[in-house]
Enzyme design. Structure first.
Site, mmCIF file in Angstrom:
data_model
loop_
_atom_site.group_PDB
_atom_site.id
_atom_site.type_symbol
_atom_site.label_atom_id
_atom_site.label_comp_id
_atom_site.label_asym_id
_atom_site.label_seq_id
_atom_site.Cartn_x
_atom_site.Cartn_y
_atom_site.Cartn_z
ATOM 1 N N SER A 113 1.309 -1.561 0.127
ATOM 2 C CA SER A 113 -0.102 -0.140 0.098
ATOM 3 C C SER A 113 1.394 1.307 -0.070
ATOM 4 O O SER A 113 1.936 1.359 0.240
ATOM 5 C CB SER A 113 -1.012 -0.218 0.708
ATOM 6 O OG SER A 113 -1.463 1.177 0.924
ATOM 7 N N TYR A 160 -1.167 0.183 10.296
ATOM 8 C CA TYR A 160 -1.107 -0.849 8.784
ATOM 9 C C TYR A 160 0.370 -0.156 7.936
ATOM 10 O O TYR A 160 0.767 -0.782 7.426
ATOM 11 C CB TYR A 160 -2.403 0.059 8.115
ATOM 12 C CG TYR A 160 -2.812 -0.613 7.262
ATOM 13 C CD1 TYR A 160 -3.481 -2.321 6.387
ATOM 14 C CD2 TYR A 160 -2.795 -0.115 6.026
ATOM 15 C CE1 TYR A 160 -3.419 -2.418 5.275
ATOM 16 C CE2 TYR A 160 -2.848 0.112 4.500
ATOM 17 C CZ TYR A 160 -3.734 -1.071 4.897
ATOM 18 O OH TYR A 160 -3.722 -1.866 3.131
#
Lengths: 511, 245
Positions: B138, B151
Site C-alpha cells: 500500500s 497498517y
C-alpha cells in the site's frame, strides 16, 4: 436447480465449534470435494466426530460486518430529480453474507446502477442495499443458452461474455449499464418487444432474500405469485440475489439497420405495422418540437441480426466513449438549440431507405457512447415521461400527447415511439402491455414541467394507459392506482421492511 | 501467464485481477478463508473463460498451513507461472493504539502471513527459474503517519521484504512485483467517506494484471500516487510530523 446451488456443494449444518486464537469465531463447514483437504486441530476433531473429516473446513466468521454509511453522491437517480437529502447505504457483496436485519431499524431498498430516472431507486430517510457488488456469474450453459448470475451483474458484462459464444440477451434496453436485478425489478423492455415481450418473460427463476431471513427460489412454477410480484416489483418484494436467464441464439454482433424518414404521425403507424412483421427490432425517433403539419415527424429505425459470418472490413466494435465531464449550463439547452438539433437530425436523414451494417452497440446503446449524458440537462436534471396507451385508442392519444407537448414547447431531442406487442408481461406491476409507448425527455424547469406531465397524465388515464414507474418522479397516487389496478394484490407480496421514495409517494405509505 | 495462484482470492482487487487472467483462458488456483465465497468466485471465473479453477479454503493467519498452499497449487496447476498475494485487513487505528493484541493481529495478517507464504513460494520459484510474484502492499507503507501507522508499518515492512526478495530472485529469472495501490473502493474501505482519490477495484485489478505481464518491479495504482508519495517521502520528519496526515 436453483441458482447458487450445484450438486455436491452444500454448506449444510454449519456448526460453531468454538473460538480459536488469535481472534474470532470459527464455523465448521462441510464443503465440496474440489476444495483442498484441510486438517483440523486434534481437540476440535473430537467435537465433530461422525462427520467425514476430509470434507470439513474451519471458517472464521467475518469479525466486522459491512457498515451502514451515509450515501455518497453516487446514490442518485439518473434524472437527477428529485434529489434526496438523507439516505444511508449498506453494501451487499456476497450472496452468502446476508444483512443483519436486527441492526437495521429503517426501511430498506435494493439499489443497483442507479439508472432509474426518478425516485423508484431512492429511499429518503432509509437504507439502500447496494447490490452492485453482487457481480459474479454463476453458470453458463453454452448449449442451451442458460445463464445464471448474481443480481448486480450488468447487461454490458453479460453481453461481453455471451456474445462471443453466440448468445445474446433476449431483451435489450437502451443502455447496457443496468443490472440484472434492476432489469427484473422494472421488467424492462427493448426494441423487440413486439416479438420477445419484456425482460421478465425470459427469467427462468430468481433467488429472493426476504427480511424474514428466508431465501426463496421463485419461478413461474414455484412460488409463482411471489415471482409475479417480484418481476416489475420495483425491488419491494425483497432483495434479488441471483437469477437464471434464457438467452437467445445469434450469429454475429452485427445488425442490418434501415432508417426511414417519415413526415407525419400517420406514416409512422404504417411503417411500424409493416416492419413489425419483418423485423426483430423496431423503434422511431420523433421530433417532439415540431407541430402543425409536421406533427409526429421522425425517423424509423428497424433492424435484424446478421446471422451469417461478418463480411471482411466491417467494424464490429462500438464507437469510442466520450463523456460529459460536468453539468452543462442551462443556457445551452433551450428551445432554440433543441429545435435546431431536431431539425438538423431530421433533415440530415436520407429521404430514401438505405440498409447498413451496424455494430450492436451503436444500434442498441447510442447514448452509452457518451458517459454521463444526463449532465447535458444541467444541474436541475430532467424528467422522462414514458407512457403506454392501448392499441384501440392509441393513435389518437399519442397524437394528443404530441400536440400538447409541441404546444408547450418543453420537449427535447429525445422522444421515442414504439409499438408494443401482444406478449403478456409476467409481472403484477409490469409496465409493458399491448399498445403504443411514447417516451419524452423534459429538462426540469420546475412547475411548468410538472404541470405539462400532469396534463399528459390526464390523456393517458383517459385512454386507459399507464406511466412507467422506473422513469417517474411525479405521478399522483390517484393516477398510479388507475394505471396499476393490480396494486392491491401486489401489496400482499411486499416485504414489510422494504420501501422506496417512489412507493411512499404513490401510495401515501409512511414507511 | 497460463497458471496463476491467487492468495486472498475473495478480496475485491484479487477478484478483478483474476477476471483479467480468466478472460485470457488461464488456469487459476484460489486460496481464501471462506469456502462459500471461494466457490462464488470460482464459478464466476469459470464462466468468464478460465480454463479451470481450483480452490483451497484456509485461514491465512495459520502459517503452519502455508506449505499446503504450494502443494495444493502444484497438484492442481502443475507449474505455477504467476502468484498474486492479496489478503489483508485495514485495522482501525484508534483501537490499534490501545489494544496490544489487536495491533499484533494486524501485523500478523498483513505482514507475518504474506512473509510466511512468500518464504514457502520463493524456494519453489527460485528452482523453477521463471515466473512472477505480485504482492499487494500500500502507499500507506511509504511513510509513517499518525492516522494509520500500524497498517503502514505492516505494509512498509512487506515492501522492504519484497525489495530484498526481488534482488534475491532476479538472477534466477523470477520477477517480484510490489503493488502499491492508493485509496481503493472495496469492502475493506466501505466505512470510509469516498472522495475523488478513490479508484475502483476494477481499475486496480486491470493495472496489476498488466504490470504482471510486463514484469514491472514497483507499481503505484493509480499512477499519480507515485508523485504524491515522492513529495511526501521527501518532506523531512520534523516537518512531516506536524502535518495533519
Amino acid at each position: 436447480m436453483p441458482p447458487g446451488h450445484r450438486p455436491g456443494y452444500d454448506p449444510f449444518g454449519a456448526v460453531t465449534v468454538g473460538t480459536y486464537a488469535p481472534s474470532g469465531t470459527y464455523r465448521c463447514v462441510r464443503f465440496a470435494t474440489n476444495f483442498w483437504d484441510s486438517t483440523l486441530p486434534g481437540s476440535w476433531r473430537r467435537e465433530i466426530e461422525g462427520m467425514p473429516a476430509h470434507s470439513l473446513s474451519l471458517v472464521r466468521e467475518d469479525a466486522t460486518p459491512m457498515p451502514v454509511v451515509p450515501a455518497g453522491p453516487r446514490y442518485q437517480s439518473w434524472g437527477r430529480y428529485p434529489r434526496v437529502a438523507r439516505q444511508d447505504v449498506l453494501q451487499i457483496v456476497w450472496r452468502c453474507d446476508v444483512p443483519r436485519w436486527d441492526t437495521l431499524d429503517r426501511s430498506v431498498l435494493p439499489f443497483g446502477q442507479g439508472r432509474s430516472y426518478g425516485d423508484s431507486c431512492l429511499n429518503e430517510g432509509g437504507v439502500l442495499l447496494d447490490a452492485s457488488g453482487l457481480r459474479r456469474f454463476i453458470s453458463f450453459d453454452h448449449d442451451h443458452g442458460i445463464l445464471a448470475c448474481e443480481a448486480g451483474v450488468t447487461l454490458a458484462e453479460i453481453l461481453a461474455v455471451t456474445l462471443p459464444r453466440g448468445w445474446i440477451l433476449p431483451v435489450i434496453p437502451g443502455t447496457k449499464f443496468v443490472s440484472v436485478g434492476g432489469a427484473i425489478a422494472n421488467d424492462i423492455h427493448g426494441k423487440n418487444h413486439h416479438r420477445a415481450g419484456s425482460f421478465g418473460c425470459h427469467v427462468r427463476n430468481l433467488e429472493l432474500l426476504r427480511s424474514s431471513g428466508e431465501r426463496m427460489t421463485c419461478s413461474p412454477e414455484s412460488h409463482s405469485d411471489l415471482f409475479a410480484a417480484t418481476v416489475g416489483g420495483l425491488g419491494l418484494t425483497g432483495l434479488i440475489l441471483s437469477a437464471e436467464l434464457q438467452l437467445a441464439r445469434v450469429g454475429t454482433a452485427l445488425l442490418e439497420v434501415e432508417r426511414i424518414r417519415f413526415g407525419q404521425l400517420n406514416e409512422f403507424f404504417e411503417i411500424s405495422e409493416e416492419s413489425d412483421a419483418t423485423c426483430e427490432h423496431t423503434v422511431a425517433w420523433i421530433d417532439c418540437l415540431a407541430g402543425g403539419r409536421k406533427l409526429g415527424r421522425g425517423v424509423f429505425h428497424r433492424a435484424n441480426h446478421v446471422q451469417q459470418t461478418v463480411p471482411a472490413g466491417v467494424r464490429t466494435r462500438g464507437t469510442v466513449a466520450l463523456s460529459v465531464p460536468f453539468y452543462a449550463p442551462r443556457v445551452l439547452l433551450n428551445r432554440y438549440t433543441m429545435k435546431a438539433f431536431n431539425t438538423c437530425y431530421y433533415g440530415g436523414q436520407f429521404t430514401t431507405t438505405r440498409k447498413r451494417l451496424t455494430p450492436y452497440e451503436r444500434f442498441f446503446f447510442p447514448l452509452d457512447s457518451v458517459r454521463n449524458w444526463n449532465r447535458v440537462y444541467g444541474r436541475p436534471g430532467f424528467l422522462q415521461y414514458q407512457c403506454v396507451v392501448p392499441p384501440r385508442v392509441g393513435r389518437d392519444a399519442i397524437r394528443e400527447i404530441l400536440e400538447r407537448t409541441a404546444r408547450a414547447g418543453r420537449g427535447s431531442f429525445l422522444a421515442v415511439l414504439k409499438q408494443f406487442g401482444q406478449r403478456a408481461s409476467p409481472g403484477l406491476l409490469s409496465f409493458p402491455r399491448p399498445g403504443l409507448t411514447l417516451a419524452l425527455d423534459f429538462p426540469f424547469q420546475g412547475r411548468p414541467t410538472l404541470a405539462l406531465c400532469d396534463d399528459l397524465d390526464a390523456v393517458v388515464a383517459q385512454a386507459g394507459g399507464a406511466v412507467y414507474p422506473a422513469k417517474d418522479a411525479r405521478m399522483s397516487p390517484e393516477h398510479f392506482a388507475r394505471y396499476y389496478p393490480t396494486c392491491d394484490d401486489f401489496l400482499k407480496h411486499m416485504d414489510p421492511r422494504f420501501s422506496s421514495s417512489f412507493w411512499r409517494r404513490v401510495t401515501g405509505a409512511t414507511d | 501467464m497460463e497458471n496463476v495462484l491467487i492468495v486472498g482470492a475473495t478480496s475485491a482487487i484479487a477478484q478483478e485481477t483474476a477476471k483479467c487472467f480468466a478472460r485470457s483462458g488461464a488456469a487459476l488456483f484460489l486460496v481464501g478463508r471462506s469456502p462459500d465465497k471461494l466457490q462464488a468466485v470460482a464459478d464466476d471465473l469459470s464462466v468468464r473463460g478460465a480454463s479451470k479453477v481450483g480452490s483451497l479454503a484456509v485461514d491465512l493467519t495459520q502459517t503452519t498451513r502455508h506449505p499446503e498452499i504450494l502443494q495444493g497449487a502444484r497438484a492442481f496447476l502443475g507449474r505455477i507461472d504467476g502468484v498474486l498475494i492479496a489478503h489483508g485487513t485495514l485495522p482501525a487505528q484508534e483501537r490499534a493504539e490501545r489494544d496490544r493484541e489487536y495491533a499484533a493481529d494486524a501485523l500478523e495478517v498483513n505482514l507475518v502471513s504474506p512473509v510466511s507464504i512468500l518464504t514457502v513460494l520463493s524456494s519453489y520459484f527460485y528452482e523453477q527459474g521463471t515466473g512472477c510474484i505480485a504482492v499487494i502492499t500500500s502507499v500507506a507503507g511509504d511513510r509513517g503517519r499518525r492516522s494509520n501507522y500500524v497498517y503502514g508499518a505492516a505494509k512498509g515492512g512487506l515492501a522492504r521484504f519484497l525489495e530484498g526478495l526481488r534482488a534475491r530472485l532476479a538472477p534466477a529469472g523470477v520477477r517480484v512485483l510490489t503493488v502499491k495501490p492508493g485509496l481503493v473502493d472495496t469492502p475493506m474501505t466501505a466505512h470510509l467517506p469516498k472522495n475523488l482519490l478513490f479508484a475502483s477495484a476494477e481499475r486496480v485489478g486491470k493495472r496489476i494484471h498488466r504490470a504482471m505481464l510486463r514484469g514491472q518491479a514497483v507499481v503505484y495504482i493509480p499512477w499519480y500516487w507515485r508523485w504524491i508519495m515522492l513529495v511526501l517521502r521527501s518532506i523531512p520528519e520534523p516537518f512531516f510530523r506536524r502535518l495533519p496526515l
